[in-house]
Design an enzyme around this catalytic site. Structure first.
Site, mmCIF file in Angstrom:
data_model
loop_
_atom_site.group_PDB
_atom_site.id
_atom_site.type_symbol
_atom_site.label_atom_id
_atom_site.label_comp_id
_atom_site.label_asym_id
_atom_site.label_seq_id
_atom_site.Cartn_x
_atom_site.Cartn_y
_atom_site.Cartn_z
ATOM 1 N N ALA A 57 0.842 -1.198 0.000
ATOM 2 C CA ALA A 57 0.000 0.000 0.000
ATOM 3 C C ALA A 57 0.876 1.246 0.000
ATOM 4 O O ALA A 57 1.674 1.463 0.918
ATOM 5 C CB ALA A 57 -0.912 0.000 1.226
ATOM 6 N N TYR A 182 -9.534 1.177 5.207
ATOM 7 C CA TYR A 182 -8.874 2.421 4.818
ATOM 8 C C TYR A 182 -9.866 3.334 4.095
ATOM 9 O O TYR A 182 -11.045 3.016 3.980
ATOM 10 C CB TYR A 182 -7.606 2.102 4.030
#
Length: 363
Positions: A57, A182
């Site tokens: 990420a 997220y």
């Protein structure tokens, strides 16, 4: 001889086999820039025998990092530093490499996992976080600021700009992170998105911003780059984001030019109750594959070669992803080929290590 080691098309690219290395945060960057650790880490995974590797990420803006040590791609300087790492890795392996673009939202500004993972205050090197609504991830944390229209525009542009940098790096593609609690997942779930404007409330409204970001990333990428989306198929919390919602979301991907769906789950809130067992997320991938017709990647406690082969042969997914398992055993693809009676192509420098009892394993 096996499905696991058969080629598979993902949009404009064909992978040599159906093993994908899932993105795994390393919490080892400096100011968003990769370090020597990333060269060793990515190099090891690129020569593992997997069909593709997805870089961890990678934040599209500084405040979108999970921790201060997250990788970033929010400036041309980050393009340059990541290019140096990729040059070293590519000198040793031709494995296609993708990158996951992400924004942590309310789960940003935390310490590294091995330092406890708690939210960091500005005095501790942290920063103010942003999210769809001013709701904390966990009790006792400082609530995030609810994003304004200007903030939404800024984040959309940041994703698109990072995608253009990924293209300049000649990465095989981009995976948009809509999972694990997220930012984009926060917009999807009614537990984290309580807005009353066009970006919250109904399912249609909650899908709107993630779809807008996915569309912006696709427009930023040329046709020869793969576009994938990582999703959490359910929050595993009553009243939260669920598989039916996720199917409705994923059905819109084809018109946006998405090439694959990477199916995970959970991560939105500490209250989740996940029924963890081997391959526990494969049925979620199966449903999404059946209802969308898009290639899907199954992930989550896939540890045995026969298990991976069965997931593919029963049509639950088109590819399988490994994360912790391939860190533990970076030669998992070699061992899987041996177990399934198939063959692999190792780096030439390793050809002499073929076990005597497995002659013919190496091409």
């Amino acid at each position: 001889m096996s499905l696991l080691f058969s080629p598979v098309a993902l949009g404009p690219r064909t992978l040599a086999n159906r093993i994908v290395v899932a993105p795994m945060c390393q919490y080892s960057a400096e100011g968003g820039h990769p370090t020597a650790w990333h060269t060793v880490h990515l190099g090891t995974l690129a020569v593992s025998g997997a069909g593709a590797v997805v870089i961890e990420a990678t934040a599209v803006e500084p405040q979108g990092r999970i921790s201060p040590e997250d990788l970033g791609l929010w400036s041309d300087a980050h393009t340059t530093s990541l290019e140096r790492t990729l040059d070293q890795v590519r000198a040793c392996a031709a494995t296609p490499i993708l990158i996951q673009l992400a924004h942590a939202g309310r789960k940003a500004s935390t310490a590294k996992p091995w330092e406890g993972g708690a939210q960091l205050s500005p005095a501790q090197g942290g920063w103010a976080t942003e999210a769809p609504s001013a709701l904390s991830y966990a009790s006792g944390e400082t609530p995030p600021q609810a994003l304004t229209a200007a903030g939404l525009d800024r984040i959309e542009h940041a994703f698109a700009a990072a995608a253009k940098r990924a293209d300049a790096l000649e990465l095989a593609g981009v995976e948009v992170h809509c999972a694990h609690g997220y930012l984009l997942h926060q917009f999807l779930s009614p537990l984290s998105n309580t807005r009353s404007d066009d970006w919250g409330g109904s399912l249609e409204n909650r899908l709107r911003f993630p779809l807008r970001v996915i569309g912006a990333v696709r427009k930023a990428l040329p046709a020869n780059r793969i576009l994938g989306v990582r999703i959490s198929a359910t929050d595993w919390i009553p009243g939260g984001w669920n598989l039916e919602d996720c199917v409705a979301f994923a059905k819109k991907f084809k018109t946006l030019g998405v090439d694959y769906i990477h199916v995970s789950s959970g991560g939105l809130a500490p209250e989740q109750q996940i029924p963890i067992k081997p391959g526990y997320q494969a049925p979620l991938a199966a449903r999404i594959k059946a209802d969308t017709g898009l290639p899907t990647i199954a992930v989550g406690l896939i540890t045995e070669p026969a298990q991976a082969e069965t997931i593919l042969s029963t049509g639950k997914a088109d590819l399988v992803a490994l994360a912790r398992g391939i860190l533990y055993d970076p030669r998992w693809p070699w061992h899987a080929a041996a177990a399934l009676g198939d063959r692999v192509s190792p780096p030439r420098q390793y050809l002499r290590c073929e076990p005597h009892a497995l002659k013919g394993l190496f091409r």
